[in-house]
Design a protein around this motif. Structure first.
Motif, short mmCIF file in Angstrom:
data_model
loop_
_atom_site.label_atom_id
_atom_site.label_comp_id
_atom_site.label_asym_id
_atom_site.label_seq_id
_atom_site.Cartn_x
_atom_site.Cartn_y
_atom_site.Cartn_z
N VAL A 50 5.75 -13.73 36.58
CA VAL A 50 4.48 -14.32 36.14
C VAL A 50 4.66 -14.96 34.76
O VAL A 50 4.26 -16.11 34.54
CB VAL A 50 3.36 -13.25 36.08
CG1 VAL A 50 2.11 -13.80 35.43
CG2 VAL A 50 3.06 -12.72 37.48
N VAL A 77 -1.86 -3.05 9.71
CA VAL A 77 -1.73 -1.75 10.39
C VAL A 77 -1.95 -0.64 9.39
O VAL A 77 -2.67 0.33 9.65
CB VAL A 77 -0.33 -1.61 11.05
CG1 VAL A 77 -0.09 -0.18 11.51
CG2 VAL A 77 -0.19 -2.58 12.22
N LEU A 131 1.21 -19.22 41.17
CA LEU A 131 1.32 -19.80 39.84
C LEU A 131 1.90 -21.21 39.85
O LEU A 131 1.68 -21.99 38.93
CB LEU A 131 2.13 -18.89 38.91
CG LEU A 131 1.53 -17.47 38.80
CD1 LEU A 131 2.47 -16.55 38.04
CD2 LEU A 131 0.17 -17.49 38.14
N ASN A 143 0.87 -4.86 34.93
CA ASN A 143 1.46 -4.25 36.12
C ASN A 143 1.86 -5.37 37.10
O ASN A 143 1.67 -5.26 38.30
CB ASN A 143 0.48 -3.28 36.77
CG ASN A 143 1.08 -2.60 37.98
OD1 ASN A 143 2.29 -2.36 38.04
ND2 ASN A 143 0.26 -2.31 38.98
N PHE A 144 2.35 -6.47 36.54
CA PHE A 144 2.86 -7.55 37.39
C PHE A 144 4.28 -7.86 36.91
O PHE A 144 4.65 -7.52 35.79
CB PHE A 144 1.96 -8.79 37.34
CG PHE A 144 1.53 -9.23 35.97
CD1 PHE A 144 2.41 -9.91 35.14
CD2 PHE A 144 0.24 -8.99 35.50
CE1 PHE A 144 2.02 -10.33 33.88
CE2 PHE A 144 -0.16 -9.40 34.23
CZ PHE A 144 0.72 -10.07 33.43
N PRO A 145 5.09 -8.47 37.79
CA PRO A 145 6.49 -8.70 37.42
C PRO A 145 6.68 -9.82 36.40
O PRO A 145 5.79 -10.64 36.18
CB PRO A 145 7.15 -9.09 38.75
CG PRO A 145 6.16 -8.89 39.81
CD PRO A 145 4.81 -8.87 39.18
N LEU A 177 -10.26 -5.31 13.42
CA LEU A 177 -11.22 -4.77 14.39
C LEU A 177 -12.63 -5.33 14.21
O LEU A 177 -13.61 -4.77 14.70
CB LEU A 177 -11.26 -3.23 14.33
CG LEU A 177 -9.92 -2.52 14.50
CD1 LEU A 177 -10.12 -1.01 14.48
CD2 LEU A 177 -9.23 -2.92 15.79
N LEU A 187 -7.64 2.40 18.53
CA LEU A 187 -8.63 2.41 17.46
C LEU A 187 -10.01 2.06 17.99
O LEU A 187 -11.03 2.53 17.49
CB LEU A 187 -8.22 1.43 16.35
CG LEU A 187 -6.96 1.82 15.56
CD1 LEU A 187 -6.49 0.65 14.71
CD2 LEU A 187 -7.20 3.05 14.68
N LEU A 188 -10.04 1.22 19.03
CA LEU A 188 -11.32 0.80 19.62
C LEU A 188 -11.79 1.78 20.71
O LEU A 188 -12.89 1.65 21.23
CB LEU A 188 -11.18 -0.59 20.26
CG LEU A 188 -10.98 -1.77 19.32
CD1 LEU A 188 -10.46 -2.97 20.08
CD2 LEU A 188 -12.28 -2.11 18.60
N ALA A 248 1.12 -3.56 18.58
CA ALA A 248 -0.13 -3.79 17.85
C ALA A 248 -1.32 -3.74 18.80
O ALA A 248 -2.38 -3.18 18.46
CB ALA A 248 -0.07 -5.14 17.13
N ASP A 271 -2.63 -5.93 41.09
CA ASP A 271 -3.91 -5.53 40.48
C ASP A 271 -5.00 -6.59 40.54
O ASP A 271 -6.07 -6.41 39.96
CB ASP A 271 -3.67 -5.15 39.00
CG ASP A 271 -2.88 -3.86 38.86
OD1 ASP A 271 -2.60 -3.23 39.90
OD2 ASP A 271 -2.54 -3.49 37.73
N GLU A 305 -4.15 -2.54 27.88
CA GLU A 305 -3.86 -3.32 29.09
C GLU A 305 -2.36 -3.59 29.18
O GLU A 305 -1.87 -4.61 28.70
CB GLU A 305 -4.60 -4.67 29.06
CG GLU A 305 -6.11 -4.57 29.11
CD GLU A 305 -6.63 -4.45 30.54
OE1 GLU A 305 -5.85 -4.68 31.49
OE2 GLU A 305 -7.82 -4.13 30.69
N LEU A 312 -2.13 -0.13 19.65
CA LEU A 312 -2.74 0.52 18.49
C LEU A 312 -4.21 0.11 18.36
O LEU A 312 -5.10 0.95 18.15
CB LEU A 312 -1.96 0.15 17.22
CG LEU A 312 -2.37 0.90 15.96
CD1 LEU A 312 -2.02 2.39 16.09
CD2 LEU A 312 -1.67 0.33 14.73
N LYS A 313 -4.47 -1.20 18.54
CA LYS A 313 -5.85 -1.69 18.44
C LYS A 313 -6.72 -1.07 19.52
O LYS A 313 -7.85 -0.68 19.28
CB LYS A 313 -5.87 -3.23 18.55
CG LYS A 313 -5.39 -3.92 17.30
CD LYS A 313 -5.49 -5.43 17.41
CE LYS A 313 -4.38 -6.03 18.26
NZ LYS A 313 -4.33 -7.49 18.20
#
Lengths: 344, 246
Positions: free
Chosen positions: B165, B31, A243, B160-162, A261, B151-152, B144, A277, B157, B147-148
């Motif tokens: 970053v 929401v 980075l 899984n990085f420290p 949505l 709903l989708l 949020a 990842d 996501e 939740l989205k």
């Protein structure tokens, strides 16, 4: 080569004139380090920095950016988002200019990347020769003490004055409109050579113990060296080396939906091959699961894969990775010299 | 499409994570357009046992909590742990390193025998948990986002990085360079490195990344002057329930 001279007493006025007419981004002090940021007054601009914590790459490839906005209508509407507001990037060292020159080629290859390229076209770059050398820098050994292109103007501090090399017509116009200058003499030019060679000499204290053009060959038969595993045992997989690197450009792309949505945007943000990842694909497999494989990949990328494309290492010797790595395993000088030693 | 029914619950916690949901402010209205909130003690008086998604804050600190949590798990199609106490056991696990009789007396004095307690644990130590929103407190934008995603019908996501970053992205000068120590190199990002950005250091509230290099982090902390006891303390503050803090 055309050289002009700005007296130091006229320099602040030059910067002020630029601020009055352009968005000016330059180096500022923060917490004992140096960072690029918006310059609102001439006294904020720092030109005697050793190395910035984050390279100027962020102006062309921001940490996070929107690529396009979309609406989930039956036809799926999508509008690209391209930023091209003109700005001046004031105070870029030659090694960082060399990195930008490499990135210009990378982003223009194959399918040209308009998000990068448009921002790049909108920038005027005023380079500056380093006045001090960061402890881990080795740009002199990487052939990045000077550059012949990639800047509109290039400043060298020669004591009472700045010598300015004109790199482009845009740079010439900038100088004519906003600076009080006089032509540099042959003595001034000689003084510039002397100052450049003095600073370069200081930087040469760090470097490779062998010619860097041999690095690709060295890597071609180092795949199974135990050194990768040994060093990577300490790797935090934090991605810092990626980075802070001016020639790392990998990114991740995601779709962010609004809460309705129905609308959303496609964004990209910095990614790094040292992160766990990074090489994970949709079905869950990770092509570089181990720390050692990720650690090794970075050096192969810099010294072999990109070498084949750029005909040069994708490393300019800034030393940011070395100084940013907490377990101190990221330094290319240290790694390649050790690899070469093991080879014997 | 019928709106999903959502319920909020809490166990041992400060309820600050639920407060973060209420703090969504104008987004809260969006929401409420997307889901029906049927139980949320901190925000409304109505309640119902008929819900699809349960957000559960807090750690489990009593045997009797298990029955209530099992009940919630039975009612919910999707159960999401909300905040460090629920995802990691959180700071409540600090008491696990003492005798439970001792901590009970410390808090309740001569009334200690009227209360029950046992070593604190995250929700997943008791029931299956579908997703985890980390943090002390949670990042409301991440709430949020999760939740989205639900709903989708896609997987949230969660980074899984420290934290390093996000520090680089925020252009923070490294805490170690500023002469302090930090849990950022092994802590899961997603907070935007907010504590470092505000001038502090990372405490590790979002727990460890999936594959933390705890040994290297211990070495780094030791190099920067921390004693073995200090280092253990850093790991135990939020991740006392995990193996690395033992």
């Amino acid at each position: 080569m055309e050289l002009q001279l700005i007296e130091k007493s006229d320099h602040d006025q030059f910067v002020q004139n630029l601020i009055s007419n352009y968005q000016v981004e330059g180096v500022k002090r923060k917490d004992g380090s140096f960072l690029y940021g918006s310059i609102k007054a001439p006294e904020e601009l720092c030109l005697d920095f050793d190395c910035t914590a984050i390279p100027p790459r962020k102006y062309f490839l921001p940490p996070k950016e929107t690529l396009l906005q979309f609406a989930l209508t039956p036809d799926l509407e999508a509008t690209p988002v391209i930023e091209n507001d003109p700005f001046i990037l004031f105070g870029v060292h030659p090694y960082d200019i060399k990195a930008i020159n490499q990135m210009d080629r990378v982003f223009a290859r194959g399918v040209p990347d308009p998000h990068y390229l448009k921002r790049r076209e909108a920038a005027l770059i005023i380079g500056v020769d380093p006045a001090t050398v960061a402890p881990r820098s080795f740009w002199a050994d990487m052939g990045a003490s000077t550059v012949s292109e990639g800047f509109d103007l290039m400043l060298t501090d020669v004591g009472e004055d700045f010598i300015v090399e004109i790199g482009t017509n845009k740079g010439r116009t900038l100088l004519e409109e906003y600076a009080k200058t006089r032509p540099a003499t042959r003595d001034d030019a000689r003084e510039r050579v002397k100052i450049r060679s003095r600073i370069s000499h200081i930087c040469k204290k760090r470097g490779f113990a062998f010619p860097k053009r041999e690095i690709p060959k060295l890597l071609e038969h180092s795949w199974k060296e135990p050194l990768w595993e040994e060093r990577a045992g300490k790797c935090l997989s934090c991605g810092t080396c990626n980075l802070v690197c001016p020639t790392c450009y990998c990114f991740d792309v995601q779709d962010d939906m609004d809460l309705d949505l129905a609308h959303g945007e496609r964004t990209r943000r910095w990614d790094g091959c040292l992160l766990h990842d990074f090489a994970t694909v949709a079905t869950g497999e990770n092509f570089r699961e181990t720390r050692a494989s990720r650690y090794r990949h970075r050096f192969y990328r810099k010294g072999l894969y990109l070498f084949k494309i750029l005909d040069d290492m994708a490393c300019v010797g800034c030393g940011r990775c070395a100084s940013g790595c907490l377990p101190d395993i990221a330094d290319p000088v240290n790694l390649f010299n050790k690899l070469r030693e093991e080879e014997k | 499409m019928e709106k999903p029914r959502v319920a909020f619950f809490d166990f041992a916690s400060c309820e600050g994570c639920q407060l973060q949901v209420i703090n969504l402010e104008e987004d809260l209205l969006k929401v409420l357009e997307a889901v029906d909130v049927v139980t949320f003690r901190e925000a409304m008086k109505e309640q119902s046992d008929d819900y699809d998604i349960a957000f559960v804050e807090g750690s489990i600190t009593r045997k009797s909590d298990e029955e209530r949590l099992n009940g919630i798990r039975g009612n919910a199609k999707v159960l999401i742990a909300l905040g460090s106490c629920a995802t990691l056991g959180g700071i409540n696990c600090l008491k696990n390193f003492h005798s439970q009789e001792y901590v009970k007396k410390l808090v309740y004095g001569d009334k200690a025998s009227s209360y029950e307690t046992y070593p604190s644990r995250p929700l997943k130590a008791v029931v299956p948990v579908d997703f985890e929103i980390h943090g002390c407190p949670i990042n409301r934008d991440e709430f949020a986002m999760v939740l989205k995603a639900l709903l989708l019908g896609k997987k949230p996501e969660i980074p899984n990085f420290p934290v390093c970053v996000e520090c680089k992205m925020a252009e923070n000068i490294c805490v170690f360079e500023r002469g302090k120590t930090c849990m950022g190199p092994v802590t899961r990002a997603g907070c935007g490195a907010c504590c470092v950005t505000e001038g502090s250091f990372c405490w590790g509230c979002r727990g460890l990344v999936d594959d933390p290099n705890a040994d290297s982090q211990r070495d780094v902390l030791a190099t920067h002057g921390l004693s073995v006891q200090d280092i253990l303390g850093k790991f135990r503050l939020y991740t006392g329930f995990s193996e690395v803090a033992k």
